[in-house]
Design a protein around this motif. Structure first.
Motif, PDB file in Angstrom:
ATOM      1  N   LYS A 183       0.844  -1.181   0.000  1.00 33.88           N
ATOM      2  CA  LYS A 183       0.000   0.000   0.000  1.00 33.88           C
ATOM      3  C   LYS A 183       0.887   1.241   0.000  1.00 33.88           C
ATOM      4  N   LYS A 184       0.452   2.254  -0.751  1.00 41.89           N
ATOM      5  CA  LYS A 184       1.252   3.472  -0.883  1.00 41.89           C
ATOM      6  C   LYS A 184       1.026   4.394   0.305  1.00 41.89           C
ATOM      7  N   SER A 185       2.073   5.130   0.640  1.00 39.10           N
ATOM      8  CA  SER A 185       1.953   6.072   1.752  1.00 39.10           C
ATOM      9  C   SER A 185       1.155   7.304   1.299  1.00 39.10           C
ATOM     10  N   LEU A 186       0.756   8.093   2.268  1.00 36.88           N
ATOM     11  CA  LEU A 186      -0.020   9.297   1.982  1.00 36.88           C
ATOM     12  C   LEU A 186       0.774  10.261   1.114  1.00 36.88           C
ATOM     13  N   ARG A 187       2.060  10.357   1.385  1.00 41.86           N
ATOM     14  CA  ARG A 187       2.911  11.264   0.609  1.00 41.86           C
ATOM     15  C   ARG A 187       2.999  10.818  -0.848  1.00 41.86           C
ATOM     16  N   GLN A 188       3.149   9.509  -1.080  1.00 39.85           N
ATOM     17  CA  GLN A 188       3.226   8.995  -2.445  1.00 39.85           C
ATOM     18  C   GLN A 188       1.924   9.232  -3.201  1.00 39.85           C
ATOM     19  N   ARG A 189       0.798   9.014  -2.531  1.00 39.55           N
ATOM     20  CA  ARG A 189      -0.490   9.258  -3.183  1.00 39.55           C
ATOM     21  C   ARG A 189      -0.684  10.731  -3.506  1.00 39.55           C
TER      22      ARG A 189
END
Length: 131
Positions: free
Chosen positions: A1-7
């Motif tokens: 799952k992608k982190s908030l920053r990556q999204r």
């Protein structure tokens, strides 16, 4: 799952690409309008592109409210659920485009099925009348 920053970075890239594509389409559309004003005729493909770009520019006005007003972008998914055609076409993701194509294809298949059944019914009536 992608982190908030990556999204968040992906979303910003998506919007940057969308605005870049819209700017490019607008420049091309302006050239087409210039050609139209000087008496040249557009091909069907150019005409469709010009119409799509004009529609995108009109859709951009309500979309810009979400971009400009702070924290209003959190309401964007709600409004997109209520008004799915509000987003300019350059901002659509591939999955949304595929989903839209599938819906169109299913509608065409249903229409073809209906027409085939109608023609078969008419053929049966004609045979019964002739017989």
């Amino acid at each position: 799952k992608k982190s908030l920053r990556q999204r968040a970075v992906e979303e910003l890239k998506h919007y940057y690409d969308g605005f870049h594509l819209l700017w490019t389409d607008t420049k091309v559309a302006a050239r087409m309008v210039w050609r139209l004003l000087h008496g040249q005729v557009l091909t069907r493909r150019e005409r469709r592109r010009l119409l799509r770009t004009c529609a995108d520019l009109f859709r951009l006005v309500p979309f810009l409210v979400f971009v400009i007003v702070p924290f209003m972008e959190f309401l964007l998914p709600v409004f997109l659920k209520l008004f799915p055609e509000m987003l300019p076409s350059t901002f659509e993701t591939e999955s949304k485009k595929e989903e839209k194509q599938k819906k169109k294809l299913n509608a065409k298949l249903e229409l073809a099925k209906f027409l085939r059944e109608t023609i078969a019914e008419m053929a049966k009536r004609n045979k019964a009348d002739a017989g």
